[in-house]
Design a protein around this motif. Structure first.
Motif, short mmCIF file in Angstrom:
data_model
loop_
_atom_site.label_atom_id
_atom_site.label_comp_id
_atom_site.label_asym_id
_atom_site.label_seq_id
_atom_site.Cartn_x
_atom_site.Cartn_y
_atom_site.Cartn_z
N UNK A 209 0.61 -1.04 -0.03
CA UNK A 209 -0.07 -0.05 0.03
C UNK A 209 0.82 1.20 -0.17
N UNK A 210 0.62 2.17 -1.00
CA UNK A 210 1.30 3.24 -1.10
C UNK A 210 0.95 4.20 -0.12
N UNK A 211 1.90 5.36 0.37
CA UNK A 211 1.51 6.55 1.31
C UNK A 211 0.05 6.83 1.16
N UNK A 212 0.06 7.42 -0.36
CA UNK A 212 -1.42 7.76 -0.63
C UNK A 212 -2.56 7.28 -0.32
N UNK A 213 -2.28 5.84 -0.74
CA UNK A 213 -3.49 4.87 -0.32
C UNK A 213 -3.79 4.66 1.07
N UNK A 214 -2.64 4.60 1.88
CA UNK A 214 -2.79 4.49 3.34
C UNK A 214 -3.28 5.85 3.71
N UNK A 215 -3.31 7.07 3.22
CA UNK A 215 -3.99 8.17 3.83
C UNK A 215 -5.27 8.19 3.41
N UNK A 216 -5.67 7.83 2.29
CA UNK A 216 -6.93 7.53 1.89
C UNK A 216 -7.99 6.45 2.41
N UNK A 217 -6.98 5.28 3.05
CA UNK A 217 -8.04 4.37 3.84
C UNK A 217 -8.10 4.34 5.41
N UNK A 218 -7.56 5.62 5.78
CA UNK A 218 -7.12 6.03 7.05
C UNK A 218 -6.18 5.31 7.92
N UNK A 219 -5.16 4.79 7.28
CA UNK A 219 -4.14 4.06 8.05
C UNK A 219 -3.10 4.87 8.40
#
Length: 270
Positions: free
Chosen positions: A170-180
Motif C-alpha cells: 500500500x502506498x503512502x497516498x493509499x494509506x492516507x485514503x483508507x485511514x491507515x
C-alpha cells in the motif's frame, strides 16, 4: 544500541529505532522498546514520538534470527517468539495506557510489526515514499503487534482482511485514503513535521488527551447511553481540573495556556 529514548524540557520523549537492516525486531530490540516505553511511563512523558533511523521505518521481525532457531521441531523458535511478542506487546500496552499521545513518523518500508507500530499511533505521519505491507501470511505466519486488532478499527474489517491475506503493498497516498495514516509529507520534511506535531502535543493538555484517547478507544464497544454518561462525567471532571481551569482562563485572557505540570491523573475513562 537498538533503541534510544530522550526526553526534552517540554516532556516530549523521542524513541528512535536505530538497528541496521530496516530496524528488524529481534529479541534485544523488542526488549529495548519495552525499556523505552517504561522510561516514558517513569518520566511521565507528555507526548511520545517514535521514529526509525535509516531508509526504512521497520520491516517487522528479524527472520534471520527466527530461522536460526527453528530447528527440526521448532520448540526453541516458539519459545523465542513468545519472548519477543511478550516484550513488544508489553511496550504497546504501556504506550497505549499513557495519557501522552503517541506520534509515529514512518518512511521507506513498513511491514509486519512495523505496521502494528504505525497503527498504534494517535497521529501517524508517512513520508510520500513509504510503503506498507502486512507480510505475515506471505511467510506462513499470523499477525502480532496488535495488527489484527488495530487494522479493522482503522480501515474496516474487509480492507484489513484484504491486506492481511494478500500482503499487497500500500502506498503512502493509499494509506492516507483508507485511514491507515493521518498525514503524508515529503520525505525531506518528515522529521521536521513529526517533531513539530509531537512538540505541540507535549505542550498541550495531557490529561485531557489521555481521557479523550480512552473515550475514542471504547466508543466501538460501548453502548450509546453508557458512552454519553461517560462523556458527561468526564467533561465535568475535566472542567474543574487544573488543566480545565487553566485552559478557560487562558482563552478568556487572550493568552496561550500553560498546561505544564498538571495535577494527578483523573480516573480512567469508563
Amino acid at each position: 544500541m537498538r533503541v534510544t529514548v530522550e526526553t526534552d524540557g517540554d516532556g516530549l520523549a523521542r524513541i528512535r529505532m536505530c538497528r541496521g537492516s530496516g530496524n528488524a525486531i529481534d529479541l534485544a530490540m523488542a526488549r529495548a522498546l519495552l525499556d523505552a516505553a517504561r522510561e516514558c511511563e517513569r518520566t511521565r512523558a507528555r507526548a511520545v514520538l517514535l521514529t526509525g533511523h535509516g531508509h526504512s521505518f521497520c520491516v517487522g521481525g528479524d527472520l534471520k534470527e527466527f530461522a536460526a532457531l527453528s530447528g527440526e521441531r521448532g520448540e526453541r523458535l516458539a519459545a523465542h517468539l513468545a519472548d519477543v511478542t511478550d516484550a513488544l506487546h508489553g511496550a504497546l500496552r504501556i504506550l497505549a495506557g499513557l495519557d501522552a499521545p503517541l506520534v509515529v513518523a514512518a518512511q521507506g518500508a513498513v511491514a509486519g510489526a512495523g505496521l502494528g507500530l504505525v497503527a498504534a499511533a494517535d497521529v501517524s505521519l508517512a513520508a510520500a515514499d513509504a510503503g506498507f505491507t502486512a507480510a505475515y501470511t506471505a511467510i506462513g505466519y499470523t499477525p502480532d503487534a496488535g495488527v489484527s486488532w488495530s487494522l479493522p478499527r482503522l480501515i474496516g474489517p474487509r480492507r484489513a482482511v484484504d491486506l492481511l491475506l494478500t500482503n499487497r503493498r500500500v502506498t503512502a497516498a493509499e494509506a492516507l485514503g483508507m485511514g491507515l495514516v493521518s498525514r503524508v509529507v515529503e520525505p525531506e520534511r518528515l522529521h521536521e513535521e513529526a517533531v513539530r506535531t509531537a512538540g505541540a502535543l507535549a505542550r498541550g493538555a495531557t490529561e485531557a488527551y489521555g481521557t479523550t484517547r480512552r473515550l475514542v478507544g471504547r466508543a466501538l464497544t460501548a453502548g450509546l447511553d453508557e458512552h454519553l454518561d461517560a462523556e458527561a462525567r468526564l467533561l465535568a471532571e475535566a472542567a474543574v481540573s487544573a488543566e480545565g481551569r487553566e485552559g478557560v482562563a487562558a482563552f478568556l485572557g487572550g493568552r496561550r495556556p500553560d498546561f505544564a505540570g498538571p495535577g494527578p491523573a483523573r480516573p480512567d475513562a469508563g
